[in-house]
Design a protein around this motif. Structure first.
Motif, PDB file in Angstrom:
ATOM      1  N   ALA A 151       0.811  -1.224   0.000  1.00 47.06           N
ATOM      2  CA  ALA A 151       0.000   0.000   0.000  1.00 47.06           C
ATOM      3  C   ALA A 151       0.837   1.263   0.000  1.00 47.06           C
ATOM      4  O   ALA A 151       0.399   2.307  -0.486  1.00 47.06           O
ATOM      5  CB  ALA A 151      -0.940   0.015   1.208  1.00 47.06           C
ATOM      6  N   THR A 152       2.065   1.203   0.550  1.00 50.31           N
ATOM      7  CA  THR A 152       2.879   2.408   0.695  1.00 50.31           C
ATOM      8  C   THR A 152       4.323   2.144   0.282  1.00 50.31           C
ATOM      9  O   THR A 152       4.757   0.994   0.174  1.00 50.31           O
ATOM     10  CB  THR A 152       2.868   2.918   2.145  1.00 50.31           C
ATOM     11  OG1 THR A 152       3.356   1.882   3.012  1.00 50.31           O
ATOM     12  CG2 THR A 152       1.464   3.335   2.564  1.00 50.31           C
ATOM     13  N   VAL A 153       5.044   3.252   0.079  1.00 51.50           N
ATOM     14  CA  VAL A 153       6.470   3.199  -0.257  1.00 51.50           C
ATOM     15  C   VAL A 153       7.198   4.135   0.700  1.00 51.50           C
ATOM     16  O   VAL A 153       6.677   5.209   1.044  1.00 51.50           O
ATOM     17  CB  VAL A 153       6.708   3.654  -1.716  1.00 51.50           C
ATOM     18  CG1 VAL A 153       8.199   3.641  -2.047  1.00 51.50           C
ATOM     19  CG2 VAL A 153       5.927   2.767  -2.688  1.00 51.50           C
ATOM     20  N   ARG A 154       8.363   3.739   1.135  1.00 52.11           N
ATOM     21  CA  ARG A 154       9.141   4.593   2.025  1.00 52.11           C
ATOM     22  C   ARG A 154       9.335   5.972   1.415  1.00 52.11           C
ATOM     23  O   ARG A 154       9.515   6.122   0.201  1.00 52.11           O
ATOM     24  CB  ARG A 154      10.501   3.963   2.300  1.00 52.11           C
ATOM     25  CG  ARG A 154      10.473   2.834   3.303  1.00 52.11           C
ATOM     26  CD  ARG A 154      11.850   2.245   3.494  1.00 52.11           C
ATOM     27  NE  ARG A 154      12.865   3.276   3.742  1.00 52.11           N
ATOM     28  CZ  ARG A 154      14.171   3.011   3.879  1.00 52.11           C
ATOM     29  NH1 ARG A 154      14.595   1.761   3.794  1.00 52.11           N
ATOM     30  NH2 ARG A 154      15.015   3.978   4.111  1.00 52.11           N
ATOM     31  N   HIS A 155       9.322   6.990   2.268  1.00 52.53           N
ATOM     32  CA  HIS A 155       9.363   8.379   1.796  1.00 52.53           C
ATOM     33  C   HIS A 155      10.620   8.668   0.971  1.00 52.53           C
ATOM     34  O   HIS A 155      10.538   9.281  -0.104  1.00 52.53           O
ATOM     35  CB  HIS A 155       9.297   9.334   2.995  1.00 52.53           C
ATOM     36  CG  HIS A 155       9.229  10.775   2.603  1.00 52.53           C
ATOM     37  ND1 HIS A 155      10.360  11.532   2.374  1.00 52.53           N
ATOM     38  CD2 HIS A 155       8.171  11.601   2.389  1.00 52.53           C
ATOM     39  CE1 HIS A 155      10.005  12.761   2.033  1.00 52.53           C
ATOM     40  NE2 HIS A 155       8.694  12.828   2.037  1.00 52.53           N
ATOM     41  N   ASP A 156      11.781   8.238   1.446  1.00 52.37           N
ATOM     42  CA  ASP A 156      13.015   8.539   0.720  1.00 52.37           C
ATOM     43  C   ASP A 156      13.059   7.832  -0.632  1.00 52.37           C
ATOM     44  O   ASP A 156      13.506   8.397  -1.633  1.00 52.37           O
ATOM     45  CB  ASP A 156      14.235   8.186   1.557  1.00 52.37           C
ATOM     46  CG  ASP A 156      14.224   6.731   2.024  1.00 52.37           C
ATOM     47  OD1 ASP A 156      13.153   6.090   1.955  1.00 52.37           O
ATOM     48  OD2 ASP A 156      15.281   6.230   2.457  1.00 52.37           O
ATOM     49  N   THR A 157      12.556   6.588  -0.664  1.00 52.18           N
ATOM     50  CA  THR A 157      12.505   5.863  -1.932  1.00 52.18           C
ATOM     51  C   THR A 157      11.542   6.535  -2.902  1.00 52.18           C
ATOM     52  O   THR A 157      11.842   6.716  -4.091  1.00 52.18           O
ATOM     53  CB  THR A 157      12.067   4.408  -1.696  1.00 52.18           C
ATOM     54  OG1 THR A 157      13.008   3.765  -0.843  1.00 52.18           O
ATOM     55  CG2 THR A 157      11.964   3.642  -3.009  1.00 52.18           C
ATOM     56  N   ALA A 158      10.367   6.912  -2.389  1.00 54.55           N
ATOM     57  CA  ALA A 158       9.370   7.560  -3.235  1.00 54.55           C
ATOM     58  C   ALA A 158       9.896   8.873  -3.806  1.00 54.55           C
ATOM     59  O   ALA A 158       9.744   9.154  -4.999  1.00 54.55           O
ATOM     60  CB  ALA A 158       8.096   7.807  -2.440  1.00 54.55           C
ATOM     61  N   GLN A 159      10.533   9.680  -2.971  1.00 56.70           N
ATOM     62  CA  GLN A 159      11.059  10.963  -3.434  1.00 56.70           C
ATOM     63  C   GLN A 159      12.142  10.779  -4.480  1.00 56.70           C
ATOM     64  O   GLN A 159      12.242  11.560  -5.435  1.00 56.70           O
ATOM     65  CB  GLN A 159      11.596  11.763  -2.245  1.00 56.70           C
ATOM     66  CG  GLN A 159      10.518  12.282  -1.303  1.00 56.70           C
ATOM     67  CD  GLN A 159       9.544  13.203  -2.024  1.00 56.70           C
ATOM     68  OE1 GLN A 159       9.926  14.065  -2.806  1.00 56.70           O
ATOM     69  NE2 GLN A 159       8.262  13.013  -1.755  1.00 56.70           N
ATOM     70  N   ALA A 160      12.967   9.759  -4.330  1.00 61.00           N
ATOM     71  CA  ALA A 160      14.028   9.500  -5.304  1.00 61.00           C
ATOM     72  C   ALA A 160      13.442   9.149  -6.672  1.00 61.00           C
ATOM     73  O   ALA A 160      13.965   9.563  -7.715  1.00 61.00           O
ATOM     74  CB  ALA A 160      14.936   8.374  -4.809  1.00 61.00           C
ATOM     75  N   VAL A 161      12.344   8.393  -6.670  1.00 57.01           N
ATOM     76  CA  VAL A 161      11.700   8.022  -7.941  1.00 57.01           C
ATOM     77  C   VAL A 161      10.942   9.205  -8.527  1.00 57.01           C
ATOM     78  O   VAL A 161      11.033   9.497  -9.726  1.00 57.01           O
ATOM     79  CB  VAL A 161      10.752   6.824  -7.724  1.00 57.01           C
ATOM     80  CG1 VAL A 161       9.964   6.531  -9.001  1.00 57.01           C
ATOM     81  CG2 VAL A 161      11.538   5.593  -7.298  1.00 57.01           C
ATOM     82  N   LEU A 162      10.201   9.920  -7.691  1.00 57.83           N
ATOM     83  CA  LEU A 162       9.395  11.051  -8.175  1.00 57.83           C
ATOM     84  C   LEU A 162      10.262  12.186  -8.702  1.00 57.83           C
ATOM     85  O   LEU A 162       9.783  13.011  -9.492  1.00 57.83           O
ATOM     86  CB  LEU A 162       8.492  11.558  -7.047  1.00 57.83           C
ATOM     87  CG  LEU A 162       7.406  10.595  -6.564  1.00 57.83           C
ATOM     88  CD1 LEU A 162       6.693  11.164  -5.339  1.00 57.83           C
ATOM     89  CD2 LEU A 162       6.394  10.308  -7.675  1.00 57.83           C
TER      90      LEU A 162
END
Length: 286
Positions: A102-113
């Protein structure tokens, strides 16, 4: 029986949590405990703790990240490109796209976005905008051979781009054709053959594209604004070409050769133009 071992994947750079932790499933590299890697892990832990105390969410919805990932893939990125650019594991990319989470770690998500779809790590960009710009220039009478020469790429290469056979182009080529598009897409070019070919293939002029839509793969041209060269528009451009060349004293035969027109048609247009000039002069004298 012999087995083929796949080559080891490149290790993340020193000074990152990923290098400290090491690969999760494959023995591609050894975890690193150097000073830079230990510092990176401590910094990441402190940031996570600070976010928790401030009440910030340490996780982001998986669908938000997955949507951006699909956009990257649609624009020619590969999963490995994303993993390398975001400094995450290739398996993480797969999990974001396919796993039941359901979720992705914040640092991982920001790196992809933070990854821009239109600029890939290898310096290439999607060809859709370049293809449409070449079509618009051709629809105004600028031949593909001329566009290729001005942009510094081969005619065969641009022909493949315009036909949709090439899915990505170098950023330098994209920028060069974009510069031509900005300066010539609203000016009539010299080639009647290029216009006729564009009309036959359904290519549209720059007027059909609204701003950045020309680079959007899902966008469609606004043909209602008469961006396609209809018969009347084509005749007007052809007449302007003949008038321009005739004004420089180019012979009827040479005009017909340059524009790919019949000599009889060129003679008729020149005759009408010159008759119109005489009528104008006689009216001015009266």
């Amino acid at each position: 029986m012999t087995t083929t071992r796949t080559p080891n994947r490149q290790a993340p750079p020193h000074g990152t949590p990923a290098r400290y932790q090491g690969p999760r499933r494959h023995n591609d590299w050894q975890p690193c405990r150097c000073t830079d890697c230990r510092t990176a892990v401590r910094r990441a832990e402190k940031i996570q703790e600070l976010r928790r105390r401030r009440g910030h969410n340490s996780y982001i919805s998986r669908e938000t990240v997955a949507t951006h990932l699909r956009t990257l893939l649609d624009n020619g990125w590969t999963g490995q490109m994303v993993a390398d650019a975001a400094q995450i594991n290739r398996k993480t990319v797969w999990n974001i796209l396919n796993a039941d989470i359901a979720t992705v770690r914040h640092d991982t998500a920001q790196a992809v976005l933070a990854l821009a779809p239109t600029r890939r790590p290898d310096g290439t960009v999607p060809s859709v905008g370049t293809r449409r710009r070449a079509h618009a220039l051709a629809a105004m009478g600028w031949p593909l051979s001329w566009i290729a020469e001005q942009a510094g790429l081969s005619f065969t290469g641009l022909r493949d781009i315009s036909a949709g056979r090439t899915k990505s182009v170098k950023g330098t080529y994209r920028d060069a054709i974009d510069a031509l598009y900005r300066t010539h897409s609203m000016r009539p070019g010299p080639s009647q053959v290029a216009r006729r070919t564009a009309l036959r293939k359904g290519w549209v002029t720059a007027a059909a594209w609204d701003g950045a839509a020309i680079d959007d793969p899902s966008a469609t041209p606004e043909t209602s604004c008469d961006s396609n060269l209809n018969r009347n528009g084509l005749a007007a451009l052809r007449r302007a070409d003949v008038e321009h060349l005739d004004g420089f004293g180019v012979s009827v035969e040479e005009i017909a050769r340059r524009l790919g027109m019949a000599e009889s048609t060129v003679k008729g247009i020149v005759k009408e133009l010159r008759a119109g000039e005489r009528r104008n002069r006689s009216k001015a004298a009266a």
